[in-house]
Design a protein around this motif. Structure first.
Motif, short mmCIF file in Angstrom:
data_model
loop_
_atom_site.label_atom_id
_atom_site.label_comp_id
_atom_site.label_asym_id
_atom_site.label_seq_id
_atom_site.Cartn_x
_atom_site.Cartn_y
_atom_site.Cartn_z
N UNK A 1 -26.32 -22.19 -27.25
CA UNK A 1 -27.00 -22.15 -25.95
C UNK A 1 -26.51 -20.97 -25.12
N UNK A 2 -25.21 -20.72 -25.14
CA UNK A 2 -24.65 -19.58 -24.41
C UNK A 2 -25.19 -18.27 -24.98
N UNK A 3 -25.21 -18.18 -26.31
CA UNK A 3 -25.71 -16.98 -26.98
C UNK A 3 -27.16 -16.73 -26.61
N UNK A 4 -27.99 -17.77 -26.65
CA UNK A 4 -29.41 -17.62 -26.33
C UNK A 4 -29.61 -17.21 -24.88
N UNK A 5 -28.80 -17.80 -23.99
CA UNK A 5 -28.90 -17.47 -22.56
C UNK A 5 -28.65 -15.98 -22.34
N UNK A 6 -27.57 -15.47 -22.91
CA UNK A 6 -27.23 -14.08 -22.66
C UNK A 6 -28.07 -13.10 -23.48
N UNK A 7 -28.58 -13.53 -24.63
CA UNK A 7 -29.56 -12.70 -25.34
C UNK A 7 -30.76 -12.46 -24.43
N UNK A 8 -31.20 -13.50 -23.74
CA UNK A 8 -32.39 -13.39 -22.89
C UNK A 8 -32.15 -12.51 -21.67
N UNK A 9 -30.89 -12.35 -21.28
CA UNK A 9 -30.56 -11.57 -20.09
C UNK A 9 -30.13 -10.15 -20.41
N UNK A 10 -30.00 -9.82 -21.68
CA UNK A 10 -29.35 -8.56 -22.06
C UNK A 10 -30.08 -7.32 -21.58
N UNK A 11 -31.42 -7.31 -21.67
CA UNK A 11 -32.17 -6.11 -21.32
C UNK A 11 -32.06 -5.76 -19.84
N UNK A 12 -31.88 -6.76 -18.99
CA UNK A 12 -31.87 -6.51 -17.55
C UNK A 12 -30.50 -6.77 -16.91
N UNK A 13 -29.50 -7.06 -17.72
CA UNK A 13 -28.20 -7.44 -17.19
C UNK A 13 -27.61 -6.36 -16.28
N UNK A 14 -27.73 -5.10 -16.69
CA UNK A 14 -27.14 -4.01 -15.93
C UNK A 14 -27.92 -3.68 -14.66
N UNK A 15 -29.09 -4.29 -14.49
CA UNK A 15 -29.87 -4.06 -13.27
C UNK A 15 -29.31 -4.84 -12.09
N UNK A 16 -28.44 -5.80 -12.38
CA UNK A 16 -27.81 -6.58 -11.31
C UNK A 16 -26.59 -5.79 -10.80
N UNK A 17 -26.67 -5.33 -9.57
CA UNK A 17 -25.62 -4.48 -9.03
C UNK A 17 -24.28 -5.19 -8.93
N UNK A 18 -24.31 -6.52 -8.80
CA UNK A 18 -23.06 -7.28 -8.76
C UNK A 18 -22.27 -7.07 -10.04
N UNK A 19 -22.96 -7.13 -11.19
CA UNK A 19 -22.29 -6.93 -12.47
C UNK A 19 -21.66 -5.53 -12.56
N UNK A 20 -22.41 -4.54 -12.10
CA UNK A 20 -21.93 -3.16 -12.16
C UNK A 20 -20.72 -2.98 -11.25
N UNK A 21 -20.80 -3.51 -10.04
CA UNK A 21 -19.71 -3.34 -9.07
C UNK A 21 -18.46 -4.11 -9.50
N UNK A 22 -18.67 -5.30 -10.06
CA UNK A 22 -17.52 -6.08 -10.51
C UNK A 22 -16.81 -5.37 -11.67
#
Length: 288
Positions: free
Chosen positions: A9-30
């Motif tokens: 379930x964790x793998x599927x969740x993050x697979x689905x988010x992978x293409x847009x993950x870096x678009x979240x500025x919080x992730x980049x700033x953290x």
């Protein structure tokens, strides 16, 4: 068909988010701040657990240079593919390995095929993943064996208790429905910053810093829009189990969601959410 395992379930969740993950500025700033908290130097070896798209891994490699080793581990193939592509484009040698960070295979961390001993790391980072672990103390104890004794350190975090309003409301709804969510046990474990400190101390680390960040983002939610917020959320992988009509929970979940949002608002027009993290920097004690 049996339900997917927690890891799947964790793998599927993050697979689905992978293409847009870096678009979240919080992730980049953290990730940028992780490099500061880790206080990396040229030549150090770094293990980046739950590395995602390599935001920390690639930044770390640019600091430690050719004489340092950087390895990223993640359970999501989609995230790892993004990381490999980014590292290749940047001309940086980062090893990305698929694996379960709660049960690491240390034999995969050798510097070359002729070596039988695992690489020892100067720093281990683990951003935004501790709440996904069933046994964080056990995991940290294992990670400690991969660190240089008497100086190796770990940097990790959890979101502060009120940092993710929607996730917290769905956790409340899940409990009412008798459902489980993948972050349930982990999120409940960290009700205060001292809970994070206790987990790290119980694993045998000495804490150097334990602090709360400034907000990375601020969001205001309107309780009167709770139904629309629910409907938008259940279109996403993280909350989709609450939105499938065939399992009979959609309408009840929606009502419970709206009810909880109104409870949290306490009559106010808006609920303020600040995305903050509790962060710990800890080291392996020197043997006596």
């Amino acid at each position: 068909m049996p339900p997917p395992s927690r890891l799947d379930s964790i793998s599927a969740l993050y697979d689905s988010r992978s293409d847009k993950y870096d678009e979240n500025q919080v992730h980049v700033d953290q990730a940028r701040d992780y490099l500061v908290w880790a206080d990396l130097r040229a030549g150090q070896n770094v293990l980046d657990l739950a590395c995602g798209t390599g935001l920390v891994s690639i930044g770390a490699k640019s600091i430690v240079g050719d004489s340092g080793v950087v390895i990223g581990v993640d359970v999501s193939s989609g995230m790892l593919d993004r990381g490999r592509l980014k590292a290749e484009r940047a001309g940086l040698q980062v090893s990305f390995i698929k694996g379960d960070i709660q049960h690491l295979d240390s034999s995969r961390f050798t510097q070359d095929s002729s070596s039988s001993s695992a690489t020892k790391f100067d720093v281990i980072t683990c951003a935004s993943a501790l709440i996904l672990l069933d046994d964080p103390v056990g995991a940290l104890r294992q990670w400690k064996t991969l660190l240089e004794e008497g100086g190796g350190k770990i940097v990790t975090d959890v979101q502060s208790r009120d940092a993710n309003l929607i996730m917290n409301v769905f956790r409340h709804v899940a409990a009412q429905l008798g459902e489980k969510v993948i972050w349930d046990g982990g999120a409940a474990r960290y009700e205060s910053i001292e809970d994070l400190g206790k987990v790290v101390r119980d694993a045998g680390f000495e804490i150097e810093k334990l602090f709360e960040t400034e907000p990375y983002a601020t969001t205001h939610y309107k309780p009167k829009e709770a139904e629309e917020i629910f409907d938008e959320a259940v279109e996403k992988e993280m909350f989709e189990r609450f939105g499938k009509p065939e399992n009979g929970t959609r309408e009840r979940a929606r009502k419970l969601f709206v009810q909880r949002m109104n409870e949290l608002a306490e009559g106010r027009e808006n609920i303020k959410e600040e995305t903050r993290y509790w962060v710990v920097v800890a080291s392996v004690p020197a043997s006596i």
